[in-house]
Scaffold this motif. Structure first.
Motif, PDB file in Angstrom:
ATOM      1  N   PHE A 149      34.118  34.107  43.107  1.00 15.83           N
ATOM      2  CA  PHE A 149      33.923  32.679  42.869  1.00 15.83           C
ATOM      3  C   PHE A 149      32.604  32.412  42.173  1.00 15.83           C
ATOM      4  N   ILE A 160      32.959  33.193  38.553  1.00 13.86           N
ATOM      5  CA  ILE A 160      33.716  32.156  37.863  1.00 13.86           C
ATOM      6  C   ILE A 160      32.872  30.891  37.712  1.00 13.86           C
ATOM      7  N   SER A 164      32.037  29.234  34.285  1.00 11.24           N
ATOM      8  CA  SER A 164      32.946  28.112  34.070  1.00 11.24           C
ATOM      9  C   SER A 164      32.559  27.207  32.874  1.00 11.24           C
ATOM     10  N   PHE A 188      43.148  30.216  33.612  1.00  7.55           N
ATOM     11  CA  PHE A 188      43.294  30.386  35.044  1.00  7.55           C
ATOM     12  C   PHE A 188      43.987  31.678  35.442  1.00  7.55           C
ATOM     13  N   LEU A 231      42.455  34.443  37.706  1.00  3.83           N
ATOM     14  CA  LEU A 231      42.988  34.739  39.036  1.00  3.83           C
ATOM     15  C   LEU A 231      43.492  36.178  39.115  1.00  3.83           C
ATOM     16  N   SER A 279      45.044  29.637  45.706  1.00  2.00           N
ATOM     17  CA  SER A 279      43.639  29.851  45.355  1.00  2.00           C
ATOM     18  C   SER A 279      43.284  29.121  44.067  1.00  2.00           C
ATOM     19  N   GLU A 280      44.295  28.740  43.310  1.00  2.00           N
ATOM     20  CA  GLU A 280      44.030  27.952  42.096  1.00  2.00           C
ATOM     21  C   GLU A 280      43.330  26.639  42.451  1.00  2.00           C
ATOM     22  N   LEU A 301      39.672  27.118  42.472  1.00  2.00           N
ATOM     23  CA  LEU A 301      39.097  27.187  41.137  1.00  2.00           C
ATOM     24  C   LEU A 301      39.004  25.802  40.512  1.00  2.00           C
TER      25      LEU A 301
END
Lengths: 718, 327
Positions: B151, B154, B158, B169, B173, B238-239, B242
């Motif tokens: 995380f 990301i 991001s 995505f 993922l 889990s999306e 994000l």
């Protein structure tokens, strides 16, 4: 045996009567397709001091019946009938009550000595445990420990006091089995059940372990039930024999009687299906077609009928009971005479037919090329001074070399067209390493390998691939050598796809291959798991044949198969060799099979060839003491001969190849060396003998002299 | 007479003796397809996934409400009327939102499952099969990715992805969910490569990657298929996490993950907000599971009921075939 006498009471008159009486024993297990009737009405008796051999193929119920005696079957098993031990009924006893008998009065020796011992306790402790468990309060810890050492000494473990403190992994396979036997006899049992006690061991070790079992029997006076699939093992050891098929006894009697005058076609076939070490010329091998029946819903009639060449309509209506065979004396009246479950046994008695005659087996001819003198034939495989060492390293972060294992240490041999070379030796002698080096075609550590005149080391990638076409392999375990997820059509097509055959040719060749090895064309869409062991090995052979190779390397191709199936595969290999002019490199530990199939044989010991030559010369007049010992250790399926043979028992186990003995590597175990005067011994210890000899028979021994250890079979044998 | 067959067609004889109609040599792929089609639950699973796709993309054509168009006359309406699955607190139609969410989540789930498992299979099998330096480098990479907090990576990265397609995505993922499986695959490969059939393929001159594809991966199919189906469900959820970092699915656009996340707090009070999207997720993952089970059994010759023919013709032979094989 004075030490032993103080240890054991020995047989005494007061305990007369049979030790074990099994009556109409039936065992069944639940399965998805209904109950599997593993044992269907088995009756036998074991007298004190008697050795009963139970022989049968896998799945015949021989192990299940003995586990039933020990009360070791899973709860799902349904056991009926009667098992009486010294007159006391064992069936229905609780586990706790059985435990008082198990290990004390009845003990068991299992097949795999590694899993029979607990790895985290010392061997001495495990023997002492057997004594303490059953002698609680009466035996002190010190007494038990002392007794454990005595027992280890009795089963022939040198330096027993020190070795008692060793853990099972520090013992070799043979020593572990000795320790298991020591545990079995620790409480002076009345009955010892040995379930394939030598199957997992090398032949030389097998001979040692059988000797130990004999000693154990002598000192305890116990009755022994020995379960095996090897008719050779029981020939020299058992007093009576019980042949099992499909969960029933099909023939039983005195061991001499059964071997001399088998009255049931199955026994006849079994005896005819084993290649014999003492066969002077090639004997036909009897393949018993088909497989043992499924034990879930047996059709009426004799269970062997579908495979029996002597089947008549009457066989299919009712299952025959055990008939008393005419002429045999049922002296005791308790059914210990010679009996067979065949309605035609009287006819067999009348005609005394040969197994080969009944089953229609014949000797397979030699290939045409065999007529050409050996020296003029093309060299298919030439191995010269092959060396392979494995480095032994220590440390996890910084690895340092601490030694080297010389797995193969300079061996040379060649194989000519149409010839079979048998490579034999104990496990750990480097046979498999040699094979892997030949098949790997990789950079060698020393020496050279040439296939059809091309040196493997000099070839590029494409050249190596081309060589692979001519050299194929068949592995030992047919279960593991076929990809379980591939239908066999794909399995057979794979080598051709690799070598770029057009799809149309492959589609044509696959059914041809199936025909060639005696399988049906319709089977292409099936997965390996749907075939029996023998059929899978045929698929393995078909795959090896796909590319029309010149040389096939066979790594113990029949050792994982049942005896009756084994003969069929050996015959197939023989026939393919004759028809296609193949050459075989045949690695095996079973010298009888090698004698049957090979033209020449090479005997390996600790990475060296100690004797090589024509198979008749080497087996008929072995010159190296190791070959002599090896040959004398192979049991012969003939009770008379087996009992008269002089057996050369090798001391100890194979030395570690990481630290081989100096000079002649065999001198540490050599009986010849032991008999030499001091000054000549020095030669053995200091100088390494070269492989030399006359004609096509060479040996590597300073003091070689030939000695016939296997008497050739008389012509009148069956 | 020397007969070489050991399987005479005998009563109670060989389990492979049941006669079969002559068939054209079926290759593995055709055989697997035929075995798959024989499995009802697997087919149902496949049909449901297809139906979900159809509903997600075709429903805007006939649904009374649009996902982004609030109905100001109906806040937090329970299911009924023109709002088939009720409305949210600002009057959005739950049915339309769920369908909109499905459009993305179905693809995200399936692609992530597929990509991450394939990546794990390739990397793990290559590391295990080749050993040596290949193994060391690949496993170093795997361990590195495992210890890095995904995380955080990301989040740091991001800004670069802002405003990009939500398909990014999928890659992100998948990129962070394959490592553990790769390690398991490597371990299995280490044992598989010592099997004799792999050696046989090597000795016949088969190329290494073809050995991996033909012999090693099919023999791990059970593990890979289970892993893929589990990952499908995990990816959808889990999306949501994000999305928190502000890229991908942003309001007013929705995904199944965001719908479930926002519905969780009112699961007791306004159950349709939570149970409707959650129910769709369950149906989706369940049908993927059924499909995966069917595929696994079709690939595994020892699976029960794989030989329907035998079962019908002669009951009591199928099991023997299986057990006999092990004997």
């Amino acid at each position: 045996m004075t030490a032993a006498e103080t240890l054991f009471e020995g047989p005494d008159a007061e305990r007369a009567g049979p030790v074990l009486e099994v009556d109409d024993l039936r065992v069944s297990f639940p399965s998805e397709d209904g109950r599997v009737q593993a044992v269907r009405g088995l009756s036998y008796r074991v007298a004190p001091g008697e050795v009963l051999g139970i022989v049968g193929e896998s799945g015949s119920g021989k192990s299940v019946s003995s586990l039933a005696v020990m009360g070791l079957l899973p709860d799902s098993a349904r056991v009926t009938g009667s098992i009486r031990f010294r007159g006391r009924e064992l069936l229905g006893l609780s586990d706790g009550e059985l435990s008082k008998i198990r290990g004390r009065r009845v003990s068991m020796v299992f097949q795999d000595p590694l899993s029979a011992l607990t790895p985290v306790y010392t061997v001495g402790d495990q023997i002492a445990e057997a004594l303490l468990t059953h002698g609680r309060g009466r035996v002190s810890r010190q007494q038990a420990d002392r007794r454990a050492v005595e027992l280890l000494d009795l089963v022939g473990i040198p330096n027993a006091a020190a070795r008692a403190k060793a853990f099972p992994h520090e013992f070799s396979g043979g020593m572990r089995q000795r320790a298991v036997i020591a545990i079995a006899i620790a409480n002076d049992p009345d009955l010892i059940i040995a379930d394939e006690p030598t199957t997992a061991l090398d032949v030389t070790v097998q001979a040692q372990v059988l000797e130990v079992l004999k000693t154990a029997q002598e000192v305890t006076g116990a009755g022994i039930v020995i379960i095996t699939h090897d008719l050779g093992v029981v020939a020299g050891f058992a007093d009576r024999l019980l042949v099992m098929y499909a969960g029933r006894a099909v023939e039983t009697g005195d061991v001499h009687e059964v071997y001399r005058r088998p009255r049931m076609p199955y026994t006849l076939g079994l005896l005819g299906s084993i290649p014999r070490l003492d066969a002077a010329q090639k004997q036909p091998l009897v393949p018993i077609e088909g497989q043992p029946p499924s034990l879930t819903d047996l059709p009426p009639g004799c269970p062997f009928a579908p495979r029996c060449p002597m089947v008549v309509d009457a066989c299919l209506t009712e299952e025959p009971p055990l008939f008393q065979v005419d002429g045999s004396v049922d002296a005791t009246g308790d059914g210990t005479g010679h009996r067979a479950a065949c309605i035609r046994s009287a006819e067999i008695a009348e005609r005394e037919p040969d197994a080969a005659e009944v089953f229609g087996a014949e000797v397979i001819g030699e290939p045409e090329i065999a007529a050409v003198p050996r020296a003029e034939r093309e060299v298919v495989l030439d191995v010269a001074d092959l060396v392979k060492t494995f480095t032994v390293t220590k440390g996890s972060v910084f690895k340092r070399k601490v030694g080297a294992v010389h797995a193969v240490d300079g061996i040379s041999f060649d194989i000519r067209a149409g010839e079979t070379l048998g490579l034999v030796g104990e496990s750990g002698c480097g046979k498999t390493t040699t094979l892997m080096e030949i098949l790997g075609l990789e950079e060698l550590m020393g020496g050279s390998i040439s296939v059809l005149g091309k040196r493997a080391a000099e070839l590029d990638k494409a050249g190596r691939k081309a060589i692979r076409r001519d050299m194929q392999v068949v592995f030992q375990d047919p279960q593991a050598s076929l990809d379980p997820r591939m239908p066999i059509g794909d399995v057979l097509a794979e080598p051709m796809q690799v070598h770029g055959y057009p799809a149309a040719d492959i589609a044509k060749r696959v059914p041809e291959l199936l025909d060639l090895v005696g399988l049906r064309r319709e089977h292409v869409g099936r997965y390996p798991a749907e075939f029996s062991g023998g059929q899978r090995q045929r698929i393995g052979i078909a795959r090896a044949l796909a590319l029309n190779p010149r040389l096939i390397v066979l790594d113990e191709p029949v050792s994982a198969l049942d005896v009756s199936i084994q003969a069929g595969v050996i015959n197939l290999l023989d026939r393919l060799k004759a028809e296609l002019g193949l050459s075989y490199l045949f690695v095996a530990h079973d010298l009888s099979v090698v004698r049957h199939i090979a033209d020449r044989v090479a005997v390996m010991y600790l990475g060296k060839i100690v004797e090589i030559g024509d198979v008749d010369a080497v087996f008929g007049a072995p010159r190296h003491p190791y070959t002599q010992a090896l040959l004398s250790a192979i049991p012969i399926p003939d009770p008379v001969k087996e009992r008269q043979r002089e057996r050369i028992i090798l001391e100890g186990d194979l030395p570690s190849p990481a630290n081989p003995p100096t000079g002649c590597r065999f001198h540490t175990r050599c009986f010849l060396y032991a008999s030499l005067p001091e000054e000549r011994r020095r030669i053995c210890v200091e100088t390494e003998p070269a492989l030399e000899g006359s004609g096509d028979h060479s040996d590597a021994c300073h003091f070689a002299r030939s000695r016939a250890v296997v008497e050739p079979m008389a012509d009148d044998h069956r | 007479m020397v007969t070489l067959t050991e399987d005479g067609a005998t009563p109670g004889g060989s389990p492979v003796d049941t006669s079969v109609a002559a068939e054209r040599s079926p290759s593995r792929s055709r055989l697997v397809l035929r075995r798959f089609l024989r499995r009802k639950p697997a087919l149902i699973g496949l049909v449901v996934v297809v139906l979900l796709y159809a509903a997600a993309f075709l429903s805007p054509l006939f649904a009374p409400w649009d996902y982004a168009e609030p109905d100001y006359t109906a806040f937090l309406q329970p299911p009924g009327g023109t709002h088939w699955f009720g409305t949210t607190k600002i009057g959005e139609d739950v049915f339309a939102q769920v369908m909109r969410g499905l459009q993305k989540s179905l693809t995200i789930g399936l692609l992530v499952g597929l990509i991450s498992t394939s990546l794990a299979a390739v990397v793990g099998a290559a590391a295990g099969y080749f050993g040596g330096w290949t193994d060391r480098v690949l496993m170093w990479l795997v361990d590195l990715l495992l210890v890095l907090p995904s995380f955080l990576v990301i989040a740091v990265a991001s800004p670069a992805f802002k405003g990009q397609s939500w398909l990014i995505f999928v890659l992100l993922l998948a990129g962070f969910s394959w490592m553990i499986t790769a390690r398991i695959v490597r371990g299995m490969t280490l044992t598989l490569r010592e099997r004799e059939y792999v050696k046989a393929a090597r000795f016949m001159g088969q190329a290494p990657f073809r050995i991996i594809a033909k012999h090693i991966v099919p023999n791990m199919a059970s593990l890979l298929i289970i892993d893929a189906t589990v990952t499908v469900g995990a990816a959808v959820l889990s999306e949501t996490g994000l999305s928190f970092f502000g890229f991908g699915v942003q309001p007013p656009d929705v995904s199944l993950g965001t719908l479930i996340a926002s519905g969780t707090e009112s699961a007791i009070t306004y159950p349709w907000l939570f149970y409707v999207p959650a129910g769709f997720l369950v149906v989706f993952v369940l049908s993927v599971n059924l499909f995966g089970d069917g595929l696994r059994d079709a690939l595994d010759p020892s699976a029960a009921g794989s030989r329907k023919r035998d079962k019908k013709v002669k009951k009591g032979k199928t099991g023997k075939t299986g057990t006999g094989a092990q004997a």
